[in-house]
Design a protein around this motif. Sequence first.
Motif, PDB file in Angstrom:
ATOM      1  N   GLN A   1      28.507  66.989  45.524  1.00 28.30           N
ATOM      2  CA  GLN A   1      29.405  66.049  46.192  1.00 28.30           C
ATOM      3  C   GLN A   1      30.819  66.618  46.228  1.00 28.30           C
ATOM      4  O   GLN A   1      31.526  66.459  47.225  1.00 28.30           O
ATOM      5  CB  GLN A   1      29.388  64.697  45.472  1.00 28.30           C
ATOM      6  CG  GLN A   1      28.092  63.953  45.671  1.00 28.30           C
ATOM      7  CD  GLN A   1      28.062  62.629  44.940  1.00 28.30           C
ATOM      8  OE1 GLN A   1      28.758  62.432  43.959  1.00 28.30           O
ATOM      9  NE2 GLN A   1      27.235  61.721  45.429  1.00 28.30           N
ATOM     10  N   LYS A   2      31.219  67.304  45.176  1.00 30.10           N
ATOM     11  CA  LYS A   2      32.552  67.912  45.136  1.00 30.10           C
ATOM     12  C   LYS A   2      32.677  68.993  46.198  1.00 30.10           C
ATOM     13  O   LYS A   2      33.724  69.104  46.848  1.00 30.10           O
ATOM     14  CB  LYS A   2      32.846  68.488  43.754  1.00 30.10           C
ATOM     15  CG  LYS A   2      34.182  69.213  43.681  1.00 30.10           C
ATOM     16  CD  LYS A   2      34.916  68.967  42.420  1.00 30.10           C
ATOM     17  CE  LYS A   2      36.239  69.699  42.323  1.00 30.10           C
ATOM     18  NZ  LYS A   2      37.130  69.595  43.423  1.00 30.10           N
TER      19      LYS A   2
ATOM     20  N   ARG B   1      36.478  63.838  45.762  1.00 33.16           N
ATOM     21  CA  ARG B   1      35.070  63.701  45.392  1.00 33.16           C
ATOM     22  C   ARG B   1      34.712  62.231  45.205  1.00 33.16           C
ATOM     23  O   ARG B   1      33.651  61.777  45.619  1.00 33.16           O
ATOM     24  CB  ARG B   1      34.755  64.486  44.111  1.00 33.16           C
ATOM     25  CG  ARG B   1      33.264  64.453  43.774  1.00 33.16           C
ATOM     26  CD  ARG B   1      32.956  64.517  42.291  1.00 33.16           C
ATOM     27  NE  ARG B   1      33.752  63.667  41.455  1.00 33.16           N
ATOM     28  CZ  ARG B   1      33.476  62.351  41.221  1.00 33.16           C
ATOM     29  NH1 ARG B   1      32.444  61.768  41.781  1.00 33.16           N
ATOM     30  NH2 ARG B   1      34.259  61.649  40.430  1.00 33.16           N
TER      31      ARG B   1
END
Length: 121
Positions: free
Chosen positions: A68-69, A79
Amino acid sequence: MSTFNTDKALLLYNKGLAYSEISKKLNVKGSTLRMFFSKNINLGKIKKRQVTVRKKLKEIRLQKKLTQKDVADLAEITRAYYTRIENHTREPSYRVVKKIKSALEYENDDLFDIYKNEEKI
């Protein structure tokens, strides 16, 4: 009941803006908007579509072996914000949708077709 541009309200809603954001843009109370939406659109279909989009987002991200980051950094968002979008606790704006599509290198419009061909406001 206050008067407001209902077409613009629907367009903003379909772009993923929260009631609070729409009410600020249109200068109308949030409770008025909720009443309008509950009477005039089928929220069940919209919510079902949004959940499908979120599942697809995660699927594409995992296929590309991205965290996700990673996606958030590529899309130039935090994020935490991306996580909320993927978990369906936050609706992205049209601009953010375009950034996420670019970050995921996703060219098809089927994923974000609720935003397709909509004018910017």
